[in-house]
Design a protein around this motif. Structure first.
Motif, PDB file in Angstrom:
ATOM      1  N   SER A 161      -0.210   4.236  -0.869  1.00  0.00           N
ATOM      2  CA  SER A 161      -1.034   5.436  -0.764  1.00  0.00           C
ATOM      3  C   SER A 161      -1.085   5.998   0.651  1.00  0.00           C
ATOM      4  N   ASP A 188       0.852  -1.186   0.000  1.00  0.00           N
ATOM      5  CA  ASP A 188       0.000   0.000   0.000  1.00  0.00           C
ATOM      6  C   ASP A 188       0.892   1.242   0.000  1.00  0.00           C
ATOM      7  N   SER A 236      -1.820  -4.459  -6.574  1.00  0.00           N
ATOM      8  CA  SER A 236      -1.835  -3.439  -5.525  1.00  0.00           C
ATOM      9  C   SER A 236      -0.807  -2.341  -5.770  1.00  0.00           C
ATOM     10  N   GLU A 287       5.816   7.305   2.684  1.00  0.00           N
ATOM     11  CA  GLU A 287       5.676   5.885   2.351  1.00  0.00           C
ATOM     12  C   GLU A 287       7.024   5.210   2.129  1.00  0.00           C
ATOM     13  N   THR A 333      -3.942   5.729  -6.445  1.00  0.00           N
ATOM     14  CA  THR A 333      -4.684   6.384  -5.368  1.00  0.00           C
ATOM     15  C   THR A 333      -3.795   7.310  -4.556  1.00  0.00           C
ATOM     16  N   GLY A 354      -9.023   3.295   2.291  1.00  0.00           N
ATOM     17  CA  GLY A 354      -8.482   1.937   2.299  1.00  0.00           C
ATOM     18  C   GLY A 354      -9.404   0.946   1.630  1.00  0.00           C
ATOM     19  N   ASN A 359      -8.938   1.073  -2.105  1.00  0.00           N
ATOM     20  CA  ASN A 359      -7.774   0.268  -2.493  1.00  0.00           C
ATOM     21  C   ASN A 359      -8.104  -1.217  -2.453  1.00  0.00           C
ATOM     22  N   THR A 394      -2.299   1.415  -5.733  1.00  0.00           N
ATOM     23  CA  THR A 394      -1.958   2.371  -4.675  1.00  0.00           C
ATOM     24  C   THR A 394      -1.069   3.509  -5.181  1.00  0.00           C
ATOM     25  N   PHE A 448      -6.481  -3.632   3.995  1.00  0.00           N
ATOM     26  CA  PHE A 448      -6.402  -2.315   3.359  1.00  0.00           C
ATOM     27  C   PHE A 448      -7.242  -1.286   4.120  1.00  0.00           C
TER      28      PHE A 448
END
Length: 361
Positions: free
Chosen positions: A86, A84, A137, A263, A144, A123, A126, A141, A233
């Protein structure tokens, strides 16, 4: 070379349990990261001026608190073989929603609660695209990440909201009485216990590891693969929104560009903590130590007057090494095993060709 060749093995065999318990506990990647953290702190305390001061540890925990929070659900997601990216944009979106709603007249607690719900919705978007639509994914992500960041910047523009209740701001930066440790560590510890219990002591957690090792096998074993990923998520979005609220109070500012690039540090901490990027392997205490290691190194480098650009380069290097090293070690082990098998085969063939010599030996 294919990913199947590069991916380190994740299945557990009887050989994994032939070693004594202390070796299985201490001789792990997670304990290696904890050892590296202790060494970095000890070395920096001796060589970097003011690193050993209590105020340094206060700011160290304050700086890594958001990373530690987001790393908890991120660990579970990566163990399933997903990712993830995002999360940082959800932090920014949560920050903007909290500030905007509070500025519009809502009590801060209610504005923060709505922001957490918005994080859960982010979430779920996603999770829906990954589990129902079937998109990868990584691509979802990344998309997003841009979407949520665009929404955050679009809602607030280039301005910042700084009018927050002093009580809440003081709470975010307060310390546990009698210690230099910020109070937010209590929240992190509680969530770490919850996620640790969920991952290591429940059927849901065993399903997470099963999905990472083989999604098809997990499905036929009764694990609800899509539902599990969707839940993870949603948890990731909710905790990222919670981190956004902390981030807002920590710096006293709600901005659309808050936590840009965070991130990278989160993923680096999780992978550095021994979680396999290919899924199926990991333990929660490893990413916690990885986040603290990154934070300690960054704190020591800042005190040594190293620029933020250099610190980002070091963080990126750690991320690359944490991805590459397990694959290189697996490749080296497979080559060594093949050489041993080849030597055994040659020895057996030689003994078969010379039975008299083998018998006399």
């Amino acid at each position: 070379m294919s990913n199947a060749t590069l991916a380190p093995p994740t299945e557990r065999t009887y050989r994994d349990f032939q070693r004594p318990l202390w070796q299985r506990v201490l001789l792990t990647r997670e304990m290696a990261v904890i050892g590296a953290l202790v060494l970095v702190i000890a070395y920096a305390s001796l060589t970097v001026r003011n690193f050993g001061a209590p105020i340094t540890y206060t700011y160290l925990f304050l700086d890594v608190a958001a990373i530690l929070l987001i790393a908890l659900p991120m660990t579970l997601i990566i163990i399933t073989g997903e990712i993830d990216l995002s999360v940082a944009s959800v932090v920014g979106l949560s920050s903007v929603l909290t500030g905007t709603l509070h500025q519009a007249g809502l009590p801060f607690a209610l504005a923060a609660l709505i922001a957490i719900v918005a994080g859960a919705v982010a979430g779920s978007i996603n999770g829906f695209l990954v589990t129902v639509v079937g998109l990868p994914s990584l691509a979802v992500t990344i998309g997003t990440l841009a979407l949520f960041r665009g929404l955050a910047v679009g809602l607030l523009g280039t301005t910042a909201i700084t009018d927050f209740p002093e009580t809440w701001r003081d709470l975010a930066t307060s310390k546990i009485p009698g210690t230099p440790i910020p109070s937010v560590v209590i929240l992190i510890a509680v969530l770490a216990v919850v996620f640790g219990w969920l991952l290591h002591f429940t059927p849901f957690g065993r399903g997470i590891f099963a999905i990472g090792q083989s999604k098809e096998a997990a499905h036929f074993s009764g694990v609800r693969v899509e539902r599990t990923k969707l839940i993870l998520f949603v948890l990731s979005g909710s905790v990222a929104a919670l981190a956004g609220i902390y981030y807002t109070l920590r710096y006293g500012s709600a901005r659309g560009d808050n936590a840009t690039g965070l991130e990278l540090s989160v993923v680096a901490a999780v992978l550095l903590g021994g979680v396999s990027i290919f899924g199926g392997r990991g333990a929660l205490h490893g990413p916690i130590a990885g986040a603290l290691l990154i934070g300690a190194m960054a704190s020591a480098l800042r005190l040594a007057s190293v620029t933020s650009d250099v610190i980002n380069v070091i963080t990126g290097t750690l991320l690359i090494l944490s991805v590459v090293m397990p694959s290189l070690l697996a490749w080296a082990q497979s080559r060594r095993a093949r050489r041993r098998g080849k030597r055994r085969g040659e020895t057996s063939a030689h003994a078969g060709a010379n039975p008299g010599t083998a018998a006399s030996g």
